[in-house]
Design an enzyme around this catalytic site. Structure first.
Site, PDB file in Angstrom:
ATOM      1  N   ASP A 206       0.817  -1.205   0.000  1.00 54.87           N
ATOM      2  CA  ASP A 206       0.000   0.000   0.000  1.00 54.87           C
ATOM      3  C   ASP A 206       0.860   1.267   0.000  1.00 54.87           C
ATOM      4  OD1 ASP A 206      -2.333   1.546   0.289  1.00 54.87           O
ATOM      5  OD2 ASP A 206      -2.169   1.529   2.474  1.00 54.87           O
ATOM      6  N   GLU A 450       3.060  -8.584   7.123  1.00 56.68           N
ATOM      7  CA  GLU A 450       1.818  -9.235   6.730  1.00 56.68           C
ATOM      8  C   GLU A 450       1.973 -10.195   5.555  1.00 56.68           C
ATOM      9  OE1 GLU A 450      -1.260  -6.318   6.179  1.00 56.68           O
ATOM     10  OE2 GLU A 450      -1.199  -5.688   8.260  1.00 56.68           O
ATOM     11  N   TYR A 503      -7.074  -3.113  12.339  1.00 51.38           N
ATOM     12  CA  TYR A 503      -7.822  -1.935  11.885  1.00 51.38           C
ATOM     13  C   TYR A 503      -9.286  -2.076  12.252  1.00 51.38           C
ATOM     14  CZ  TYR A 503      -3.608  -0.306   9.721  1.00 51.38           C
ATOM     15  OH  TYR A 503      -2.327   0.159   9.542  1.00 51.38           O
ATOM     16  N   GLU A 539       0.615  -1.757  14.179  1.00 53.53           N
ATOM     17  CA  GLU A 539      -0.126  -0.771  13.371  1.00 53.53           C
ATOM     18  C   GLU A 539      -1.538  -0.679  13.921  1.00 53.53           C
ATOM     19  OE1 GLU A 539      -0.357  -1.502   9.118  1.00 53.53           O
ATOM     20  OE2 GLU A 539       1.779  -1.982   9.012  1.00 53.53           O
TER      21      GLU A 539
HETATM   22  C1  GCB Z   1      -1.647  -2.451   6.688  1.00 56.18           C
HETATM   23  C2  GCB Z   1      -0.343  -2.389   5.991  1.00 56.18           C
HETATM   24  C3  GCB Z   1       0.033  -0.967   5.581  1.00 56.18           C
HETATM   25  C4  GCB Z   1      -1.194  -0.251   5.029  1.00 56.18           C
HETATM   26  C5  GCB Z   1      -2.227  -0.169   6.135  1.00 56.18           C
HETATM   27  C6  GCB Z   1      -3.524   0.509   5.644  1.00 56.18           C
HETATM   28  O1  GCB Z   1      -1.949  -3.419   7.351  1.00 56.18           O
HETATM   29  O2  GCB Z   1       0.697  -2.977   6.715  1.00 56.18           O
HETATM   30  O3  GCB Z   1       1.047  -1.044   4.620  1.00 56.18           O
HETATM   31  O4  GCB Z   1      -0.882   1.025   4.541  1.00 56.18           O
HETATM   32  O5  GCB Z   1      -2.554  -1.481   6.538  1.00 56.18           O
HETATM   33  O6  GCB Z   1      -3.661   1.704   5.818  1.00 56.18           O
HETATM   34  O7  GCB Z   1      -4.351  -0.183   5.049  1.00 56.18           O
END
Ligand code: GCB
Length: 640
Positions: A206, A450, A503, A539
């Site tokens: 990403d 990941e 997330y 994250e």
């Molecule tokens: C993740 C990734 C990261 C992305 C982020 C997102 O899990 O490790 O590279 O930018 O999510 O914002 O979706």
């Protein structure tokens, strides 16, 4: 299938040939010393992208044989910088294939006349595959966009009439299933929809695949018998600091080595002789992270003096390495630095900014470090690739702790786990450890982000990769970063610390902030029950568009962003009493990605905008990080 492969080979050219180059020599950062000079080659280079259908016109016409401008139009391209965003040409922004850089370097006379001088060309990073010629002679190839490579060019520049040399570098940004990160070239063959030969590059990560000469290119000199590599491993025995060192020398067998360790005031505190040994420092100042001690980031200087015996008499070489004395250890619920529990309150970053893309830039770097200090951050992860060496040096000097990550991101398809991929990944870990092993700020290696760890070949892949990394460096823990969407991931049995990204209320249960505490607590409990290892929330975050406001909070508003973080913090505060040893926000700043319906001119999960202005979330984190820092009683008001 065969046709497809033939086309891919045509675009990539040598990307597929250069495997298995054995790692040679050390990779000491080029520092000036009484025996070493350096010459930066930053500035404007001549540049041309090869837009020919097969992208091979540059090789067919041998663009390296003559000045680039004699063979067609060129652009002025700044180095270091990504090339993508510098011009107004949309085709260049998304270009895939070979681009050509060239510049003339004028060399000091002594470099070309004195055969006792070794002249080295060093390229800090060329993304992704690079081929280098000097005065039309092919001298080096390198695969991988985030680590330096260098080559001795003395023979090419010495003894001839020239006081200058023409450096040509062809760089290809094509990613394949076996590159790191991996990618796939997809040819669109439906002639009713796409022109002949149309292809795109798909990736599973990403961030925008910026390309070019991203870091400084420079020339430096050493004597012909020279200090090639230094490895230090530090420890403590009661009040005594211990610095074990090993030095490798190239060029001759006939030499003597002396080492002196100087404290920050320049006083010699220990000295030794020979290629390896142990220096002991009574009452040593340890290297402590920022905010963990009232005198953080204490650095000694290891001065190495080599004296080579030559027919013309003794010839010295000097190299000075900053050394921080510290230890790192992990228990089933703690991350220890110098025997004390360390809690990561920090960020994930990207090398990314307007115009320059991933190009190295001092003002940007200093702004970022000032923001880290303002925030009260004590750490970051080099998501998702190794950062510039100058970044690592600043972390040593400022006490910012680093999780040093390889470019192993987007490893999702079965073909990304092939033996060829693994061999390359092992090589990249060697290059990374070789470059960063002496940085006290680096406290852990992350081999990947990941990966699709539930795929069958993943188990062998990660078992091998982690074992290899531990063998390269037995002094630091190793991890790979996983995602809470993945089931409790058996690959985690090989890591020392669980790093998990999640997330909640963003990619699922979106809009429902109230479920975060329950889901996050379940995540932590499952992972800890299964593995009994410390956990870092590596994250978490939400997108917000700076200036979007909505209360009660809605997604993409600054209010939703901050409220989401606050829900996470409730659980972090419970679990950090037990086994959670860190929290790293995703992301420090907004950054560019490929275009996609889920991205609004890039990823907007930054707590700072791409221009480094704070969003509401930055103030939430600032308050929190300083509060956590103050719990230790060692916060440093002078950085605030
Ligand atoms: C993740 C990734 C990261 C992305 C982020 C997102 O899990 O490790 O590279 O930018 O999510 O914002 O979706």
């Amino acid at each position: 299938m065969v046709r497809m492969l033939a086309l891919v080979v045509a675009v990539l050219g040598p990307v597929l040939w250069g495997r298995g180059l054995a790692l040679q020599g050390g990779m000491l950062y080029p520092r000036e010393s009484p025996s070493r000079e350096r010459k930066e080659l930053g500035g404007l280079w001549s540049f041309r992208a090869d837009f020919s259908d097969n992208r091979r016109r540059g090789f067919e016409q041998q663009w390296y044989q003559r000045p680039l401008r004699e063979l067609g139009p060129t652009l002025d391209m700044p180095v270091p910088s990504s090339f993508n965003d510098v011009t107004q040409d949309g085709k260049l922004r998304g270009f895939i294939g070979w681009v050509w850089y060239e510049r003339e370097a004028v060399l000091p006379q002594r470099w070309t006349q004195d055969l006792g001088t070794r002249v080295v060309l060093r390229i800090g990073s060329a993304h992704y595959y690079a081929i280098v010629w000097v005065n039309g002679v092919h001298i080096a190839e390198h695969e991988g966009g985030h680590l330096p490579f260098e080559v001795d060019i003395s023979k090419l520049v010495q003894g001839g009439p020239l006081g200058s040399c023409r450096i040509t570098i062809a760089v290809n940004n094509t990613l394949t299933p076996n590159t790191l990160p991996p990618g796939t070239i997809l040819y669109k063959t439906d002639s009713s929809k796409y022109p002949n030969g149309y292809f795109v590059q798909n990736t599973r990560f990403d961030f925008f695949n910026y390309a070019g000469l991203h870091r400084p290119v420079l020339l430096y000199t050493t004597p012909t018998t020279y200090i090639d590599d230094i490895t230090v491993i530090t420890g403590t025995e009661q009040e005594c600091g211990v610095v074990n060192y090993q030095i490798s020398v190239q060029g001759s067998q006939h030499f003597e080595l002396e080492t002196r360790l100087l404290d920050a005031e320049g006083q010699v505190v220990a000295h030794g002789e020979g290629a390896q040994g142990q220096l002991r420092v009574p009452n040593a100042h340890l290297w402590w992270p920022y905010l963990m001690h009232s005198y953080p980031a204490y650095l000694y200087s290891l001065e190495v003096r080599l004296t080579a015996q030559t027919t013309a008499g003794p010839v010295p070489d000097f190299y000075t390495l900053p050394v921080g004395i510290r230890t790192v250890a992990v228990t089933d619920h703690q991350f220890l630095i110098n025997g004390k529990p360390f809690y990561f309150h920090g960020v994930n970053k990207h090398e990314d900014a307007d115009v320059r893309g991933k190009g190295f830039d001092w003002p940007l770097l200093m702004k970022d470090f000032n923001l880290l200090h303002w925030l009260g951050a004590n750490s970051f992860r080099t998501s998702h690739y190794p950062y510039a060496e100058e970044v690592m040096q600043l972390c040593d000097r400022y006490g910012i702790v680093i999780i040093d990550e390889s470019p192993g991101v987007g490893i999702m398809l079965p073909e990304n786990f092939s033996n060829m991929s693994l061999a390359h990944h092992l090589e990249v870990m060697e290059e990374l450890v070789r470059r960063d092993k002496n940085h006290p700020a680096v406290v852990m290696w992350s081999v990947a982000n990941e990966p699709a760890s539930s795929l069958k070949p993943a188990n062998y892949y990660f078992k091998t990769l982690i074992a290899h990394t531990k063998a390269l460096d037995p002094t630091r823990p190793v991890t790979y970063v996983t995602n809470s969407n993945f089931d409790v991931d058996l690959g985690a049995q090989y890591v020392d610390v669980i790093c998990v990204n999640s997330y909640y209320s963003w990619y699922h249960d979106f809009g429902h902030l109230e479920v975060i505490p329950m889901q996050l607590a379940t995540q932590f409990e499952n992972w800890h029950r299964t593995f009994q290892k410390p956990i870092i929330q590596s994250e978490y975050g939400a997108d917000s568009i700076a200036g979007f406001h909505q209360d009660p909070p809605l997604m993409f508003s600054e209010e939703y962003h901050r409220s989401l973080l606050e829900q996470y913090h409730l659980v972090f505060d419970q679990k950090r009493q037990e086994y959670v040893v860190g929290e790293l926000i995703w992301n420090f700043a907004d950054f560019m990605t490929d275009q996609a319906p889920l991205r609004v001119m890039g990823n907007k999960k930054g707590i700072f905008t791409r221009q480094r202005q704070p969003k509401a979330a930055a103030f939430v984190l600032r308050e929190r990080y300083w509060k956590i820092a103050n719990e230790s009683g060692h916060s440093l008001p002078y950085f605030r």
